[in-house]
Design a protein around this motif. Structure first.
Motif, short mmCIF file in Angstrom:
data_model
loop_
_atom_site.label_atom_id
_atom_site.label_comp_id
_atom_site.label_asym_id
_atom_site.label_seq_id
_atom_site.Cartn_x
_atom_site.Cartn_y
_atom_site.Cartn_z
N THR A 1 -3.84 37.48 -28.93
CA THR A 1 -2.62 37.49 -28.13
C THR A 1 -2.63 38.70 -27.22
OG1 THR A 1 -1.41 36.42 -29.93
CG2 THR A 1 -0.10 37.48 -28.21
N THR B 1 -0.53 40.20 -24.21
CA THR B 1 0.70 40.05 -23.45
C THR B 1 0.78 41.12 -22.38
OG1 THR B 1 1.85 41.44 -25.06
CG2 THR B 1 1.90 39.04 -25.42
N GLY B 2 1.77 40.95 -21.52
CA GLY B 2 2.04 41.95 -20.51
C GLY B 2 0.88 42.15 -19.56
N SER C 1 -3.43 40.87 -20.01
CA SER C 1 -4.02 39.52 -19.97
C SER C 1 -5.37 39.51 -19.23
CB SER C 1 -3.06 38.54 -19.31
OG SER C 1 -2.74 38.97 -17.99
N GLN D 1 -2.50 44.70 -33.27
CA GLN D 1 -1.48 44.58 -32.25
C GLN D 1 -0.93 45.95 -31.87
OE1 GLN D 1 -1.15 41.36 -31.17
NE2 GLN D 1 -0.16 42.28 -29.40
N SER E 1 -0.60 47.43 -28.16
CA SER E 1 0.69 47.92 -27.64
C SER E 1 0.52 49.33 -27.08
CB SER E 1 1.74 47.89 -28.74
OG SER E 1 1.95 46.57 -29.20
#
Length: 871
Positions: free
Chosen positions: A13, A15-16, A19, A64, A68
Motif C-alpha cells: 500500500t 499512499t500519498g 505512489s 507502514q 509514513s
C-alpha cells in the motif's frame, strides 16, 4: 502439504506522494541509475540488502511506519520527485536511434536469449552470456532501439552455491517468487493469463508470459509452471540449464517456437530476430512455418524471407560446447510440426548437419542457426577467426578468411558496473555526457585532467570497501559451515586494505584455469607472505553442477587458502553473483584472467574493471587481444597456441609469475615522495582513456544496429514487397543456378607475364563455360596471394573479372588485373561464384567452381547444397 484451491495476491500500500515508488520499482532502469538505487536504499538500508536489492519485495515488506516517515520527510519526497521526473524524461527523450534511423511505433527487432543477467534479484543468468544479454537490452534502451527481448522465466533459476567442509561445491535451488520481482503477468481482457500453446507429443504445453520493463525495452519471459500443464511439463522451465538433453530440447522449443508465438500473441510483428547463441535456433523454423502458411509460400520461399531477417551470434569457440540433438529426438518433438508445414524430416535435419547426407550425424543448433540466418558473428576479433575455422566445413570450397562469419566485439554497460564514487569523479571532470555517450573517445580523453591524487584516493576507498565486504562475506560463510567462534572472529582481520589486491572471478570451467597459480605453490607463497610488498588474491565463481572438473578447481583453491601461512592473503568467496562481482570490479587493483587460448570467446569480466580504475593481467585471448598494449595492462605470453595443454600450462604459469614479480608488483609499490604510485596511475589513465570508449555495449549495440539490424530490416522489407515477389524470384533463380551448376567450368586461364615489378597490375584472362547461365548470374574472380611451403595461397585477395566477349555457345571470355603490391613468389587461381543483387553474400548457396575442378564433381553437384534440399 495443502494444495491451494485458488489464488489471490496481496500488494504493498503506497499512499500519498509515494505512489511513484511502484512505477520506479517496476522499471528495471533503476538497476543502472544510482539515484534511484539511493532512493530505495534510503527507505530502509537493511531491508534493501536483505531483499538482494529487490525494490518490489522491499515495498511489500517495509513497515507502514517507515513509509509514513518517508512520506513526511520533505527531503525524501523531493528526491522521489526528482528521480521520478528523471525516469519520465528518460522514457520520452529523443534517442540516438531515432535521430539516425527514424522512430518506429512498435518493436522491429526481437532479441532471443536463454538467460538474462539484469540485476542480482532476478536469478535468470549463469554467467557472461546472460549478463551480456541483459546489458544488450540496457544499451538498446539507452540508444532507443525498437527492440523487444524474449527469454524464459525459471522457477528456480540458476543455483545458489555453498561449499562443504572439504571445499566441495554444493548447490541449492531456492524458488523465485515471481510476484515479488519486477515482473507482471500478461493478462487478457477477462483478467485471465495470456497463454501460448505449443504442441508436444500427444499433448499441448501451455506457457504464461511475464513482462519486465528494461528502461525503454520490454522483455517477455515464458513460464511453463502453470496449472494447465501436467507436473512434468510444469518443470520444463524450473532450472536454467537443468535436466537432461530431452529437457534441453523442450526448453529450446519453448524459447524459439513459444517465443515467436508469444510475440504474435502480444501483437508484435517484428522483422528482425537475433539469436543470442544457438539455443534460440528453433525460432527460425517457427518463422518459416508461420510465413509459409500465412503468405501461401513454398518452404524455400518462406526460408528465403525468414533468413533475410534473422541474425545469429555465436559465443562458443569449441564444437563440444554446442547443443546437439539426436534425429530421434528431433522427430519426437518437431515431427508433427514438420509434417503440418510440408517439411520433410531429412531435409530439416540436413540444415543442422555439416554433412547433410550423413543420416547418423546429430542435429547441431549452431549449424541450423548459421544456415537460417543472413548474418552471423563472433564476439571478438579472435573469436571471429576461430569461428570461421570451426565452421569452414560448411564452406569447404573457400579460404577460411572468407567464411561469412564476422565479429562484433563484446562490451559492458558501464553505468551498471561503475562505482558511485568514480561516477561522481567523471561527472566533475568529464561532464555529464560520459553517461549519455560512453563510446565517445573525445569525452574519455578528459580523464588525463583528473588529478592523480583524486583518482588514487577514490580507488583506495573502493579497495577498502571491497575488503570490508569480503570480510563480512567470509564471516557469513564460516557461520553457515558451523565454524568456531575463533575462526569467525579471525575473518575480521583477513586481507589488508592497503595491499595490492588481485581478483579472479568467473564461471569455473576447466579451460579458464583458475588454479594456474597453484602450479608453483612455493613461488606463490613467497609473493603472498612478502611483508614489504604485500599481495593478496580474492577468488569467486561457480562450476556447473555437472562439471566435476570445475568443482575440483574450487576445492584445490580452498585447500590452498586454508594453509596457515597464506590464509589471510588468499580467499574464496562463495555464491558469486552480480553483487559480488560489482564489489570486486570496483575495488581490485588487477583483474586476472588465465583462459587456455583460444577458448575464451570474448570474456567481459575484465572490461568491468576499466572504468573503475583497475588494470588487466591476462592471457592474450578473447577481448584482451584487442585491448592490450604495454600502456593499458599486462599480457601473459605472446598469444601462442599449443598442441600440448600440459606444456602450455607449465609455460604460461611461469610467464604469469614472471610478470607479477618483475612488472606488476614493482610498479604498484613504486611510490613517489607524495606517496603516490604515479606510473601505476598513468597506466590506469591510459587504460580508461583507450579502452572504455570501445569496450562498452553502447559501441557494440551501435555496431549491431548499423552493420546488421538495419540491413536485415531493409532486406526483409524489400523481399516482402509485392507479396514477396523478390523472394519468389530469388528462389527461382537459385534453383536455376543449382540445376546448371554441375556443368559450369573454367576452361582456361593465363597471366600476362611470369614476372612483374612492384606497383604493376598484372593482367589475367580466363575463358569459362556457363552451361546455360548468363554472365550476370555469376562472378568470375581471380584469387591471388603469397604461397606457403605447400604452394597454397595464404591470406590472398580476390578480384572481380570483367566479361569482355562471348567466345562461343555458353562460352565467355573474362579479363581482370592483379595488383603487385609486394615482392615475393605469388600464386593465382580462378573461381566462379553465383551472383545476385539480393544475395547476402557470394557464399549463400555454398557453391564455388575452381579452375582445378571437374564440372561433374559430387561436391559441386548441389547434393551438399543444403538450401536446395527442402521441397
Amino acid at each position: 502439504m495443502i494444495k491451494a484451491f485458488d489464488t489471490f495476491r496481496i500488494r504493498a500500500t503506497l499512499t500519498g506522494g509515494l505512489s511513484a515508488l511502484e512505477d520506479l520499482a517496476y522499471n528495471l532502469r533503476w538497476s543502472w541509475h544510482p539515484e534511484t538505487i539511493d532512493l530505495f536504499r534510503r527507505l530502509d538500508p537493511d531491508l534493501w540488502n536483505d531483499t538482494r536489492h529487490n525494490p518490489v519485495k522491499m515495498l511489500g515488506l517495509i513497515s507502514q511506519e517507515k513509509l509514513s516517515q518517508a512520506a513526511s520527510d520533505d527531503a525524501f519526497v523531493a528526491l522521489l520527485d526528482r528521480v521520478y521526473k528523471n525516469l519520465v524524461e528518460y522514457m520520452s527523450a529523443s534517442t540516438w536511434f531515432g535521430s539516425k534511423h527514424g522512430v518506429f511505433e512498435s518493436p522491429q527487432i526481437a532479441y532471443f536469449s536463454m538467460e538474462y543477467g539484469i540485476t542480482e534479484c532476478m536469478r535468470l543468468y549463469s554467467g557472461g552470456l546472460g549478463v551480456l544479454a541483459g546489458e544488450h537490452l540496457k544499451s538498446a534502451s539507452d540508444l532507443g532501439l525498437p527492440l523487444v527481448g524474449i527469454g524464459l522465466l525459471y522457477q528456480q533459476g540458476y543455483f545458489r552455491q555453498y561449499l562443504n567442509a572439504d571445499g566441495w561445491q554444493q548447490e541449492s535451488y531456492p524458488s523465485n517468487d515471481f510476484y515479488n520481482l519486477p515482473l507482471w503477468l500478461e493478462i487478457d481482457q477477462n483478467d485471465n493469463p495470456v497463454l501460448v500453446e505449443i504442441q508436444f507429443p500427444g499433448r499441448v504445453v501451455y506457457c504464461r508470459i511475464w513482462g519486465a520493463q528494461v528502461g525503454r525495452v520490454p522483455l517477455y519471459l515464458l513460464d511453463t509452471n502453470t496449472p494447465e500443464n501436467n507436473d512434468a511439463d510444469r518443470k520444463i522451465t524450473y532450472q536454467l540449464y537443468g535436466g537432461d538433453n530431452e529437457n534441453r530440447i523442450k526448453q529450446e522449443i519453448v524459447l524459439g517456437i513459444g517465443g515467436m508465438r508469444a510475440l504474435r500473441r502480444l501483437g508484435f510483428h517484428v522483422k528482425v530476430c537475433h539469436m543470442n547463441e544457438g539455443h534460440a535456433g528453433f525460432l527460425s523454423f517457427e518463422r518459416i512455418r508461420h510465413r509459409k502458411q500465412k503468405s501461401n509460400l513454398s518452404i524455400k520461399e518462406a526460408m528465403q524471407i525468414v533468413r533475410a531477417g534473422t541474425v545469429f551470434t555465436t559465443h562458443t569457440p569449441v564444437a563440444a560446447g554446442i547443443d546437439e540433438f539426436q534425429p530421434t529426438l528431433i522427430d519426437k518433438y518437431l515431427g508433427h510440426y514438420l509434417q503440418q508445414a510440408g517439411f520433410e524430416l531429412n531435409d530439416f535435419l540436413a540444415l543442422g548437419r555439416q554433412n547433410p547426407r550423413n543420416i547418423y550425424e546429430p542435429f547441431n543448433m549452431a549449424l541450423f542457426a548459421l544456415r537460417t540466418a543472413a548474418k552471423a558473428n563472433g564476439v571478438s576479433r579472435l573469436h571471429g577467426k576461430v569461428s570461421r575455422n570451426m565452421w569452414r566445413g560448411i564452406w569447404s570450397r573457400i579460404p577460411p578468411e572468407e567464411v561469412p562469419i564476422e565479429h562484433i566485439t563484446n562490451g559492458i554497460h558501464i553505468s551498471s558496473w561503475i562505482s558511485h564514487e568514480m561516477s561522481e569523479l567523471y561527472d566533475r571532470y568529464l561532464g555529464p555526457n560520459w553517461v549519455r555517450d560512453p563510446s565517445s573517445k573525445n569525452i574519455w580523453e578528459r580523464v588525463e585532467k583528473i588529478p592523480d591524487i583524486e583518482l588514487w584516493r577514490i580507488h583506495e576507498r573502493r579497495r577498502e570497501r571491497l575488503i570490508a565486504f569480503t570480510r563480512r562475506r567470509l564471516m557469513g560463510q564460516l557461520q553457515r559451515r558451523g565454524a568456531s567462534a575463533w575462526e569467525i572472529e579471525r575473518a575480521r582481520e583477513m586481507l589488508n586494505p592497503e595491499a595490492l589486491t588481485i581478483g579472479f572471478a568467473r564461471r569455473f570451467a576447466t579451460y579458464k584455469r583458475a588454479t594456474l597459480l597453484l602450479r608453483d605453490g612455493d613461488r606463490l607463497r613467497k609473493i603472498l607472505t612478502n611483508t614489504e610488498r604485500p599481495v593478496q588474491f580474492i577468488f569467486a565463481g561457480k562450476a556447473h553442477p555437472m562439471d566435476n572438473g570445475g568443482k575440483e578447481l574450487i576445492k584445490e583453491l580452498i585447500h590452498f587458502a586454508r594453509s596457515q601461512d597464506v590464509r589471510n592473503h588468499f580467499v574464496f568467496l562463495e555464491d558469486y553473483d552480480m553483487n559480488v562481482a560489482r564489489y570486486l570490479v570496483q575495488g581490485v587493483d588487477v583483474w586476472l584472467n588465465t583462459p587456455r587460448r583460444p577458448h575464451e570467446a570474448s570474456g567481459t569480466s575484465g572490461m568491468k574493471v576499466l572504468p573503475n580504475g583497475g588494470l588487466n593481467l591476462s592471457i592474450l585471448d578473447g577481448w584482451w587481444c584487442e585491448g592490450y598494449n604495454h600502456k593499458t595492462g599486462w599480457a601473459i605470453g605472446a598469444g601462442e597456441n599449443y598442441d600440448d595443454p600440459e606444456y602450455q600450462d607449465e609455460v604460461e604459469s611461469k610467464a604469469l609469475f614472471d610478470v607479477l614479480e618483475n612488472d606488476v608488483i614493482p610498479l604498484f609499490y613504486d611510490y613517489n615522495s607524495n606517496n603516490l604510485p604515479r606510473k601505476w596511475i598513468s597506466m590506469v589513465k591510459n587504460s580508461i582513456m583507450q579502452l572504455c570508449p570501445f569496450f562498452c555495449t553502447d559501441r557494440m549495440v551501435k555496431e549491431y544496429t548499423d552493420e546488421i539490424y538495419m540491413k536485415a530490416h531493409n532486406n526483409w522489407i524489400r523481399l516482402s514487397e509485392n507479396e514477396f515477389s523478390r523472394s519468389k524470384e530469388l528462389v527461382a533463380w537459385k534453383q536455376q543456378i543449382i540445376n546448371h551448376w554441375r556443368n559450369v567450368e573454367i576452361l582456361s586461364a593465363s597471366i600476362q607475364q611470369k614476372e612483374a615489378d612492384v606497383g604493376f597490375a598484372l593482367k589475367v584472362d580466363a575463358e569459362v563455360f556457363l552451361a546455360g547461365l548468363k554472365p550476370h548470374d555469376v562472378s568470375v574472380q581471380s584469387c591471388s596471394g603469397p604461397l606457403d611451403s605447400d604452394y597454397n595461397i595464404a591470406g590472398g585477395n580476390s578480384f572481380d573479372m570483367k566479361c569482355i566477349e562471348q567466345s562461343g555457345s555458353n562460352r565467355y571470355r573474362y579479363e581482370g588485373y592483379i595488383p603487385c603490391d609486394e615482392s615475393g613468389l605469388y600464386g593465382y587461381s580462378i573461381r566462379i561464384l553465383p551472383r545476385h543483387d539480393e544475395l547476402v553474400d557470394h557464399f549463400d548457396l555454398e557453391l564455388t567452381r575452381w579452375i582445378s575442378d571437374k564440372p561433374s564433381s559430387d561436391e559441386e553437384s548441389g547434393i551438399r547444397q543444403v538450401s536446395a534440399a527442402p521441397k
